[in-house]
Design a protein around this motif. Structure first.
Motif, PDB file in Angstrom:
ATOM      1  N   PRO A 191      82.196   3.281  74.674  1.00  0.00           N
ATOM      2  CA  PRO A 191      81.027   2.743  73.969  1.00  0.00           C
ATOM      3  C   PRO A 191      80.678   1.344  74.455  1.00  0.00           C
ATOM      4  N   SER A 192      79.394   1.072  74.565  1.00  0.00           N
ATOM      5  CA  SER A 192      78.943  -0.265  74.947  1.00  0.00           C
ATOM      6  C   SER A 192      78.998  -1.175  73.720  1.00  0.00           C
ATOM      7  N   GLN A 193      78.807  -2.464  73.945  1.00  0.00           N
ATOM      8  CA  GLN A 193      78.777  -3.396  72.827  1.00  0.00           C
ATOM      9  C   GLN A 193      77.602  -3.093  71.910  1.00  0.00           C
ATOM     10  N   GLU A 194      76.487  -2.620  72.510  1.00  0.00           N
ATOM     11  CA  GLU A 194      75.324  -2.229  71.701  1.00  0.00           C
ATOM     12  C   GLU A 194      75.654  -1.026  70.818  1.00  0.00           C
ATOM     13  N   ASP A 195      76.436  -0.078  71.356  1.00  0.00           N
ATOM     14  CA  ASP A 195      76.848   1.084  70.563  1.00  0.00           C
ATOM     15  C   ASP A 195      77.681   0.653  69.360  1.00  0.00           C
ATOM     16  N   VAL A 196      78.596  -0.273  69.587  1.00  0.00           N
ATOM     17  CA  VAL A 196      79.474  -0.762  68.516  1.00  0.00           C
ATOM     18  C   VAL A 196      78.662  -1.503  67.468  1.00  0.00           C
ATOM     19  N   MET A 211      74.645   6.240  51.023  1.00  0.00           N
ATOM     20  CA  MET A 211      74.869   7.239  52.064  1.00  0.00           C
ATOM     21  C   MET A 211      76.129   6.849  52.831  1.00  0.00           C
ATOM     22  N   LYS A 212      76.538   7.733  53.749  1.00  0.00           N
ATOM     23  CA  LYS A 212      77.736   7.454  54.530  1.00  0.00           C
ATOM     24  C   LYS A 212      77.543   7.891  55.969  1.00  0.00           C
ATOM     25  N   ILE A 213      77.918   7.013  56.897  1.00  0.00           N
ATOM     26  CA  ILE A 213      77.953   7.382  58.311  1.00  0.00           C
ATOM     27  C   ILE A 213      79.326   7.989  58.578  1.00  0.00           C
ATOM     28  N   LEU A 214      79.354   9.292  58.768  1.00  0.00           N
ATOM     29  CA  LEU A 214      80.632   9.984  58.965  1.00  0.00           C
ATOM     30  C   LEU A 214      81.221   9.738  60.349  1.00  0.00           C
ATOM     31  N   ASP A 215      80.339   9.612  61.342  1.00  0.00           N
ATOM     32  CA  ASP A 215      80.835   9.436  62.704  1.00  0.00           C
ATOM     33  C   ASP A 215      79.689   9.027  63.616  1.00  0.00           C
ATOM     34  N   HIS A 216      80.050   8.509  64.745  1.00  0.00           N
ATOM     35  CA  HIS A 216      79.109   8.265  65.846  1.00  0.00           C
ATOM     36  C   HIS A 216      79.806   8.798  67.084  1.00  0.00           C
ATOM     37  N   ILE A 217      79.235   9.834  67.680  1.00  0.00           N
ATOM     38  CA  ILE A 217      79.873  10.424  68.854  1.00  0.00           C
ATOM     39  C   ILE A 217      79.034  10.153  70.100  1.00  0.00           C
ATOM     40  N   ILE A 218      79.736   9.901  71.188  1.00  0.00           N
ATOM     41  CA  ILE A 218      79.110   9.710  72.489  1.00  0.00           C
ATOM     42  C   ILE A 218      79.485  10.905  73.354  1.00  0.00           C
ATOM     43  N   ILE A 219      78.491  11.551  73.930  1.00  0.00           N
ATOM     44  CA  ILE A 219      78.725  12.769  74.706  1.00  0.00           C
ATOM     45  C   ILE A 219      78.451  12.505  76.178  1.00  0.00           C
ATOM     46  N   ALA A 220      79.377  12.932  77.014  1.00  0.00           N
ATOM     47  CA  ALA A 220      79.213  12.827  78.466  1.00  0.00           C
ATOM     48  C   ALA A 220      79.733  14.121  79.076  1.00  0.00           C
ATOM     49  N   GLY A 221      78.832  15.002  79.452  1.00  0.00           N
ATOM     50  CA  GLY A 221      79.240  16.299  79.990  1.00  0.00           C
ATOM     51  C   GLY A 221      79.944  17.136  78.939  1.00  0.00           C
ATOM     52  N   ASN A 222      81.166  17.566  79.245  1.00  0.00           N
ATOM     53  CA  ASN A 222      81.925  18.410  78.318  1.00  0.00           C
ATOM     54  C   ASN A 222      82.925  17.606  77.484  1.00  0.00           C
ATOM     55  N   LYS A 223      82.791  16.286  77.498  1.00  0.00           N
ATOM     56  CA  LYS A 223      83.710  15.433  76.746  1.00  0.00           C
ATOM     57  C   LYS A 223      82.944  14.583  75.739  1.00  0.00           C
ATOM     58  N   PHE A 224      83.673  14.056  74.775  1.00  0.00           N
ATOM     59  CA  PHE A 224      83.010  13.199  73.795  1.00  0.00           C
ATOM     60  C   PHE A 224      83.962  12.118  73.297  1.00  0.00           C
ATOM     61  N   SER A 226      84.632   9.799  69.821  1.00  0.00           N
ATOM     62  CA  SER A 226      84.352   9.748  68.385  1.00  0.00           C
ATOM     63  C   SER A 226      84.770   8.406  67.807  1.00  0.00           C
ATOM     64  N   PHE A 227      83.816   7.689  67.202  1.00  0.00           N
ATOM     65  CA  PHE A 227      84.134   6.432  66.541  1.00  0.00           C
ATOM     66  C   PHE A 227      85.116   6.683  65.376  1.00  0.00           C
ATOM     67  N   ALA A 228      84.926   7.802  64.679  1.00  0.00           N
ATOM     68  CA  ALA A 228      85.803   8.115  63.551  1.00  0.00           C
ATOM     69  C   ALA A 228      87.227   8.394  64.023  1.00  0.00           C
ATOM     70  N   ASP A 229      87.363   9.202  65.056  1.00  0.00           N
ATOM     71  CA  ASP A 229      88.684   9.538  65.579  1.00  0.00           C
ATOM     72  C   ASP A 229      89.422   8.301  66.097  1.00  0.00           C
ATOM     73  N   GLU A 230      88.658   7.366  66.643  1.00  0.00           N
ATOM     74  CA  GLU A 230      89.251   6.147  67.200  1.00  0.00           C
ATOM     75  C   GLU A 230      89.366   5.027  66.154  1.00  0.00           C
ATOM     76  N   GLU A 231      89.050   5.385  64.878  1.00  0.00           N
ATOM     77  CA  GLU A 231      89.148   4.453  63.756  1.00  0.00           C
ATOM     78  C   GLU A 231      88.308   3.198  63.982  1.00  0.00           C
ATOM     79  N   LEU A 232      87.087   3.425  64.473  1.00  0.00           N
ATOM     80  CA  LEU A 232      86.159   2.326  64.697  1.00  0.00           C
ATOM     81  C   LEU A 232      85.035   2.296  63.656  1.00  0.00           C
ATOM     82  N   LEU A 233      85.152   3.136  62.635  1.00  0.00           N
ATOM     83  CA  LEU A 233      84.156   3.149  61.556  1.00  0.00           C
ATOM     84  C   LEU A 233      84.701   2.409  60.334  1.00  0.00           C
TER      85      LEU A 233
END
Length: 233
Positions: A191-196, A211-224, A226-233
């Protein structure tokens, strides 16, 4: 009298079992190579090159990768001698049909339980894109998917995600939970600084609207990523 070495033999002069259309009829579609299938789409080559040879040349230019080929524009395909606008459009349309078929083959979850679920829903929409897009998934209180919405399209390096538009759309659909998503055409998942910064801003604004932002995912090809998985939310 023998033909000059340089003169090419056209497909019509081939043995019947070697012609792409006849080969498909006799042996089935799986017997054909990628080049032969594309040759059927092209229909004809030129006076110096058969449709199969032309197809092989196009594929070779892109490492024989249909994924790379599917990213080409009409203008890029027309750079190959023997490919006009009509043939280029036919190739692009066929590859897009293949992409859409793949999209329908994946059973999509009706609710979002993890980042992988969000990825499975949105990945087909990001496939082969050479520009960035920003999407949102809108969910109810039980994490059931209400709808998916394209928020913006940008260039290779970024796109604008306006929080006002995102929350207006969420309110119109009576959504309680939101998943943010965008792609990185470069293939870099970091993620870029702008994404964060955007994610933090969206999280704060969502709290004010119950409301709640459950996640922010970045997709690149067949990979992604996850801000939630990386505990960045």
């Amino acid at each position: 009298m023998s033909l000059p070495y340089e003169q090419k033999i056209t497909i019509k002069a081939w043995a019947e079992e070697d012609r792409p259309r006849e080969k498909l009829l006799a042996l089935g579609r799986r017997s054909l190579s990628d080049a032969e299938l594309i040759a059927i789409l092209i229909g004809s080559g030129s006076t110096t090159e058969s449709a199969v040879d032309l197809s092989k040349r196009i594929l070779h230019s892109y490492n024989n990768d249909l994924g790379n080929l599917s990213k080409l524009s009409v203008q890029e395909l027309c750079k190959f001698r023997g490919i006009g606008e009509a043939k280029a459009i036919t190739i692009i349309a066929a590859l897009e049909l293949g992409r859409r078929r793949k999209e329908t083959e994946v059973p999509l979850p009706s609710s979002i339980g993890c980042a992988k679920d969000a990825f499975n829903i949105l990945a087909p929409y990001f496939a082969d894109l050479l520009h960035e897009e920003f999407w949102i998934l809108l969910l109810n209180n039980s994490h059931k998917l209400i709808t998916k919405v394209l928020i913006s399209k940008g260039g290779v390096a970024g796109t604008i995600a306006d929080p006002k538009i995102i929350f207006k759309t969420a309110l119109e659909h009576n959504a309680v939970n939101i998943v943010l998503a965008h792609n990185h055409p470069s293939g870099n998942l970091k993620p870029s600084q702008e994404d964060v910064s955007l994610t933090k801003k969206m999280k704060s604004a969502a709290n004010m609207l119950d409301m709640k932002i459950l996640d922010h995912i970045i997709i690149a090809g067949n990979k992604f990523f996850s801000f939630a998985d990386e505990e960045l939310l």
